[in-house]
Design a protein around this motif. Structure first.
Motif, short mmCIF file in Angstrom:
data_model
loop_
_atom_site.label_atom_id
_atom_site.label_comp_id
_atom_site.label_asym_id
_atom_site.label_seq_id
_atom_site.Cartn_x
_atom_site.Cartn_y
_atom_site.Cartn_z
N LYS A 123 -20.08 -16.78 -45.97
CA LYS A 123 -19.56 -15.54 -45.42
C LYS A 123 -18.55 -15.93 -44.34
CE LYS A 123 -21.54 -11.86 -46.20
NZ LYS A 123 -22.79 -11.24 -46.07
N TRP A 124 -17.80 -14.97 -43.85
CA TRP A 124 -16.74 -15.21 -42.88
C TRP A 124 -17.25 -16.00 -41.67
CZ3 TRP A 124 -11.59 -13.60 -43.22
CH2 TRP A 124 -10.82 -13.76 -42.07
N ASP A 125 -18.38 -15.60 -41.12
CA ASP A 125 -18.91 -16.27 -39.93
C ASP A 125 -19.41 -17.68 -40.21
OD1 ASP A 125 -18.28 -14.12 -38.30
OD2 ASP A 125 -20.26 -13.19 -38.50
N GLU A 126 -19.53 -18.05 -41.47
CA GLU A 126 -19.96 -19.40 -41.85
C GLU A 126 -18.77 -20.32 -42.16
OE1 GLU A 126 -24.16 -18.08 -43.95
OE2 GLU A 126 -22.31 -18.00 -45.11
N ALA A 129 -10.21 -18.55 -45.96
CA ALA A 129 -10.84 -17.47 -46.74
C ALA A 129 -9.95 -17.09 -47.93
CB ALA A 129 -11.09 -16.25 -45.85
N LYS A 155 -12.15 -9.70 -42.43
CA LYS A 155 -13.52 -10.22 -42.40
C LYS A 155 -14.44 -9.36 -43.26
CE LYS A 155 -17.51 -11.01 -39.51
NZ LYS A 155 -18.17 -10.86 -38.24
N ARG A 156 -14.36 -8.06 -43.11
CA ARG A 156 -15.23 -7.16 -43.88
C ARG A 156 -14.90 -7.20 -45.36
NH1 ARG A 156 -15.57 -1.03 -44.05
NH2 ARG A 156 -17.47 -0.73 -45.23
N TYR A 197 -13.53 -9.72 -47.03
CA TYR A 197 -13.98 -11.02 -47.54
C TYR A 197 -15.50 -11.01 -47.73
CZ TYR A 197 -15.14 -15.98 -47.67
OH TYR A 197 -15.65 -17.20 -48.03
N ASP A 198 -16.23 -10.57 -46.72
CA ASP A 198 -17.70 -10.56 -46.81
C ASP A 198 -18.19 -9.65 -47.93
OD1 ASP A 198 -18.05 -12.44 -44.82
OD2 ASP A 198 -18.62 -10.99 -43.27
N THR A 199 -17.53 -8.51 -48.13
CA THR A 199 -17.92 -7.61 -49.22
C THR A 199 -17.72 -8.30 -50.56
OG1 THR A 199 -17.38 -5.65 -47.90
CG2 THR A 199 -17.45 -5.38 -50.30
N ILE A 256 -17.63 -11.55 -51.18
CA ILE A 256 -18.60 -12.64 -51.30
C ILE A 256 -19.99 -12.08 -51.62
CG2 ILE A 256 -19.79 -14.49 -50.04
CD1 ILE A 256 -16.92 -15.21 -51.03
N ASP A 257 -20.37 -10.99 -50.98
CA ASP A 257 -21.67 -10.35 -51.30
C ASP A 257 -21.73 -9.95 -52.77
OD1 ASP A 257 -22.76 -10.61 -48.75
OD2 ASP A 257 -22.16 -8.59 -48.12
#
Length: 176
Positions: free
Chosen positions: A24-27, A82, A113-114, A116-118, A120-121
């Protein structure tokens, strides 16, 4: 190899996919990376999915064609890393223009960020076989869901084709 053995191999491969971890973005790395570090990170991250490796020439091409932002003092930031990860996942299925347009469209209404995370989820849910078949609640989420399904369908069809070729060798088409 028998059909049953091949089916077992396919099932094991699907189980392997379900165990793949995507950051995820924070990782993502919190510090700027040089080209060789970006290439190593992206290829290590995407390697378990058997997608084509990313090369420095490819990344330079992405910069040259404005698909990703140019590095700052030869260092790539989290946003560029990313983008390169997403491109690595999507390029076997979509053209570079389509990928860039899709990323621009999604990030026009969501922060990167949101978005990208969406994605990846959704990708992880697809890899684990838990991606909902329900319709998304907005166009961006639906577009990302369809992109994930297209990527996974391509990966799965190529794996099935490779396994079936091991069982039965197709005969060449004869010209008359």
């Amino acid at each position: 190899m028998s059909m049953a053995d091949s089916f077992n191999d396919y099932h094991k491969w699907e189980q392997h996919l379900a165990e793949v971890k995507l950051p995820k973005w924070d990782e993502l790395p919190k510090f700027d990376l040089y080209m060789d570090q970006v290439v190593a990170y992206v290829n290590d991250t995407l390697g378990p999915l058997d997608v084509d490796s990313v090369t420095p020439a490819m990344i330079n091409n992405y910069v040259k064609h404005n698909i990703i932002l140019a590095p700052v003092k030869k260092k790539y930031q989290v946003m560029q890393v990313a983008d390169i990860l997403l491109i690595g996942l999507l390029k076997p299925t979509y053209s570079m223009d389509t990928i860039r347009q899709g990323m621009d469209q999604v990030t026009a209404s969501l922060f990167p960020k949101r978005a990208y995370d969406t994605f990846i989820d959704l990708m992880l849910a697809g890899l684990q076989g838990t991606l909902s078949t329900d319709a998304a609640t907005n166009l961006n989420d639906q577009m990302m869901k369809i992109a994930v399904n297209a990527v996974l369908d391509k990966m799965k069809s190529e794996k099935l084709l490779a396994l079936t070729k091991e069982i039965v060798k197709p005969k060449p088409v004869e010209q008359k």
